[in-house]
Design an enzyme around this catalytic site. Structure first.
Site, PDB file in Angstrom:
ATOM      1  N   ASP A   1       3.405  -6.337   3.403  1.00  0.00           N
ATOM      2  CA  ASP A   1       2.958  -5.260   4.290  1.00  0.00           C
ATOM      3  C   ASP A   1       3.314  -5.609   5.736  1.00  0.00           C
ATOM      4  O   ASP A   1       2.480  -5.521   6.629  1.00  0.00           O
ATOM      5  CB  ASP A   1       1.452  -5.037   4.141  1.00  0.00           C
ATOM      6  CG  ASP A   1       0.961  -3.842   4.958  1.00  0.00           C
ATOM      7  OD1 ASP A   1       1.794  -3.005   5.368  1.00  0.00           O
ATOM      8  OD2 ASP A   1      -0.261  -3.747   5.216  1.00  0.00           O
TER       9      ASP A   1
ATOM     10  N   HIS B   1       3.361   2.853  12.471  1.00  0.00           N
ATOM     11  CA  HIS B   1       2.426   3.965  12.716  1.00  0.00           C
ATOM     12  C   HIS B   1       2.996   5.065  13.607  1.00  0.00           C
ATOM     13  O   HIS B   1       2.248   5.797  14.256  1.00  0.00           O
ATOM     14  CB  HIS B   1       1.122   3.459  13.348  1.00  0.00           C
ATOM     15  CG  HIS B   1       0.318   2.559  12.473  1.00  0.00           C
ATOM     16  ND1 HIS B   1      -0.873   1.991  12.875  1.00  0.00           N
ATOM     17  CD2 HIS B   1       0.527   2.125  11.203  1.00  0.00           C
ATOM     18  CE1 HIS B   1      -1.361   1.243  11.898  1.00  0.00           C
ATOM     19  NE2 HIS B   1      -0.519   1.318  10.867  1.00  0.00           N
TER      20      HIS B   1
ATOM     21  N   GLU C   1      -4.935   1.881   2.364  1.00  0.00           N
ATOM     22  CA  GLU C   1      -5.041   0.712   3.234  1.00  0.00           C
ATOM     23  C   GLU C   1      -5.191   1.129   4.693  1.00  0.00           C
ATOM     24  O   GLU C   1      -5.944   0.500   5.453  1.00  0.00           O
ATOM     25  CB  GLU C   1      -3.797  -0.172   3.074  1.00  0.00           C
ATOM     26  CG  GLU C   1      -3.857  -1.492   3.835  1.00  0.00           C
ATOM     27  CD  GLU C   1      -3.338  -1.428   5.262  1.00  0.00           C
ATOM     28  OE1 GLU C   1      -3.571  -2.390   6.024  1.00  0.00           O
ATOM     29  OE2 GLU C   1      -2.709  -0.410   5.642  1.00  0.00           O
ATOM     30  N   GLU C   2      -4.494   2.183   5.083  1.00  0.00           N
ATOM     31  CA  GLU C   2      -4.400   2.526   6.500  1.00  0.00           C
ATOM     32  C   GLU C   2      -5.730   2.938   7.127  1.00  0.00           C
ATOM     33  O   GLU C   2      -6.002   2.601   8.271  1.00  0.00           O
ATOM     34  CB  GLU C   2      -3.376   3.647   6.712  1.00  0.00           C
ATOM     35  CG  GLU C   2      -1.928   3.243   6.462  1.00  0.00           C
ATOM     36  CD  GLU C   2      -1.397   2.240   7.465  1.00  0.00           C
ATOM     37  OE1 GLU C   2      -2.154   1.782   8.333  1.00  0.00           O
ATOM     38  OE2 GLU C   2      -0.200   1.898   7.371  1.00  0.00           O
TER      39      GLU C   2
ATOM     40  N   ASP D   1       6.154   0.795   6.708  1.00  0.00           N
ATOM     41  CA  ASP D   1       4.714   0.593   6.546  1.00  0.00           C
ATOM     42  C   ASP D   1       4.113   1.671   5.646  1.00  0.00           C
ATOM     43  O   ASP D   1       3.662   2.692   6.132  1.00  0.00           O
ATOM     44  CB  ASP D   1       4.040   0.604   7.917  1.00  0.00           C
ATOM     45  CG  ASP D   1       2.570   0.249   7.861  1.00  0.00           C
ATOM     46  OD1 ASP D   1       2.140  -0.360   6.868  1.00  0.00           O
ATOM     47  OD2 ASP D   1       1.856   0.578   8.821  1.00  0.00           O
TER      48      ASP D   1
ATOM     49  N   HIS E   1       0.835  -1.213   0.000  1.00  0.00           N
ATOM     50  CA  HIS E   1       0.000   0.000   0.000  1.00  0.00           C
ATOM     51  C   HIS E   1       0.867   1.260   0.000  1.00  0.00           C
ATOM     52  O   HIS E   1       1.815   1.376   0.770  1.00  0.00           O
ATOM     53  CB  HIS E   1      -1.025  -0.004   1.131  1.00  0.00           C
ATOM     54  CG  HIS E   1      -0.479   0.037   2.523  1.00  0.00           C
ATOM     55  ND1 HIS E   1      -0.155   1.212   3.169  1.00  0.00           N
ATOM     56  CD2 HIS E   1      -0.236  -0.948   3.417  1.00  0.00           C
ATOM     57  CE1 HIS E   1       0.255   0.948   4.391  1.00  0.00           C
ATOM     58  NE2 HIS E   1       0.226  -0.350   4.575  1.00  0.00           N
TER      59      HIS E   1
END
Length: 464
Positions: A356, A426, A328-329, A294, A282
């Site tokens: 991922d 994140h 995606e997030e 990520d 992503h």
């Protein structure tokens, strides 16, 4: 005579098998050699991370990433490169968040927080209230409205350090991040603070998506993540002084959906062009770091799979397509849109592989597939052993490829070593300097090798 014929048949079959193994081993070695000497993934990631940065869905940076990755795919001489439009949510963090807890008037301690993705803002002057600490959503009902109303609920269930699979540890407590605000609001809470999903004790708060369900906008409460170090300190302080108050201020805002794109490139198959194999990651990320692990890593690895196949002279039998999914997030809009269009066109997808889980050393793959296909994968184990790839098991593949699932497809996920992943996930700590070039390249080579084998031998079709 019959015995001689049988022996001859067995000899020919065994000989052909050995020749095939030798051919496969030679091709896979070419893939790894090319990745480790002429790999492009690290350079692409350098640009994505350091020239563009965090690529929050709907942001200017996300659009810059779309344009950059399309230009790089164009340069590879693929058969086709295109953008697939998709509407995505646009949430903006605003000015940096601020928080402290107060044990008595004038005596306060600052702590690091960040708004959870999708949260509403606090009132303009911030929010200050008493704190109720819980270990999970299930405790809310036991406490009831009497003890929660007017308070900030502090969800403090940590990731389980005894689980070797850090993704299992993450799954064990992420519900408090996603649904904590929705559930706490039912009991009159005015805000939510959630312990960051991180096994390490540090000062980096970790964001992530959260939802309000069908809670009316007027009744939604602000939600933020607190660093693990801050969570430990707040929990200890509450044990010493239950009257401690917490203050936080955040200025995030949700806007109307905007247009963005999945980025797609493909090499058309020479024998079975209507059978499609997908590899992807992503393209969007959170905004605190630069999204290197990520999922910038997964995107550049997927791009390099096509380049590795081309530069090693391999001509795919099936159409091999890279898809860089958007959103995606905080919505999975890109993955859902891709599957929707594919099904609308009656495209036949036989295999999909997602990366991922960070750019760390690859350990193997997890598969969502039939037992017959997993057995075929196990027959290839000896080809991967020289590269220390040993994990081939049933399990989760990837969020963006999951909408493609049907009875005829093999879904797979690259599984790197996960022990350090959630130190970065994140957070502001997800930056380019934490990605090792060689580890990233090994992941791309492992993915390309699996794609090569599935393209060469096809997917095992179960009898109906």
């Amino acid at each position: 005579m019959k015995r001689i014929s049988l022996l001859l048949l067995l000899y020919i079959t065994f000989g052909n098998s050995v020749l095939a193994q030798d051919k496969d081993a030679a091709q896979i070695k070419k893939i790894y050699d090319q990745a480790l000497t002429q790999g492009k993934a690290y350079d692409w990631l350098n640009y994505l991370s350091n020239q563009i940065g965090g690529r929050l869905s709907g942001s200017v940076q996300a659009q810059q990433a779309v344009e950059y990755t399309k230009s790089q795919l164009d340069s590879l001489g693929l058969d086709r490169v295109w953008l697939q439009p998709v509407k995505v949510p646009k949430w903006v963090r605003g000015t940096p968040e601020f928080a402290y807890f107060e044990t008595s008037p004038g005596l306060s301690t600052n702590v690091n927080i960040c708004a959870l993705g999708g949260s509403v803002a606090t009132p303009l002057g911030g929010l200050k209230a008493g704190v109720v600490e819980v270990q999970g959503i299930e405790e809310l009902e036991a406490l009831g409205k009497e003890k929660i109303e007017g308070k900030i609920v502090f969800f403090n269930r940590p990731m389980d350090p005894t689980l070797i699979s850090t993704f299992a540890a993450y799954s064990g407590c992420v519900d408090q991040r996603y649904s904590g605000a929705e559930e706490a609001a039912k009991y009159g809470a005015v805000g939510v603070i959630v312990r960051s999903m991180n096994l390490r004790i540090d000062n980096f708060p970790h964001t992530g998506s959260m939802g309000y369900g069908d809670t009316p906008v007027s009744k939604r409460i602000p939600a933020a993540a607190i660093s693990t170090k801050g969570a430990e300190l707040l929990s200890t302080t509450l044990k010493l002084n239950s009257e401690t108050k917490f203050y936080f201020k955040q200025n995030c805002k949700q806007f109307n959906d905007v247009e963005s794109f999945n980025v797609i490139g493909e090499i058309r198959g020479s024998e079975f062009p209507n059978e499609i194999m997908v590899i992807g990651g992503h393209l969007d990320s959170w905004d605190l770091g630069d999204g290197s692990h990520d999922d910038g890593a997964g995107c550049v690895q997927s791009m390099d799979v096509l380049r590795l196949l081309k530069t090693t002279g391999y001509k795919p039998k099936r159409t091999i397509r890279v898809v860089l999914f958007m959103n995606e997030e905080n919505g999975l809009r890109g993955g859902n849109k891709y599957a929707e269009i594919a099904k609308g066109k009656n495209e036949k997808h036989v295999f999909a592989l997602e990366s991922d889980a960070g750019g760390f050393t690859p350990r193997g793959f997890s598969f969502d597939c039939s037992d017959e296909n997993l057995k075929q994968v196990h027959s290839w184990k000896s080809l991967f052993e020289p590269y220390y790839i040993h994990l081939f098991e049933k399990g989760f593949s990837g969020a963006d490829i999951r909408p493609l699932k049907d009875d005829g497809i093999v879904l797979a996920g690259l599984r790197p070593d996960s022990q350090r992943y959630f130190e970065h996930h994140h957070s502001e700590n997800d930056t380019f300097e934490h990605v090792n070039k060689r580890e990233l390249e090994l992941g791309a080579a492992s993915m390309a090798s699996l794609v090569y084998l599935f393209d060469t031998y096809g997917v095992v079709t179960s009898p109906k």
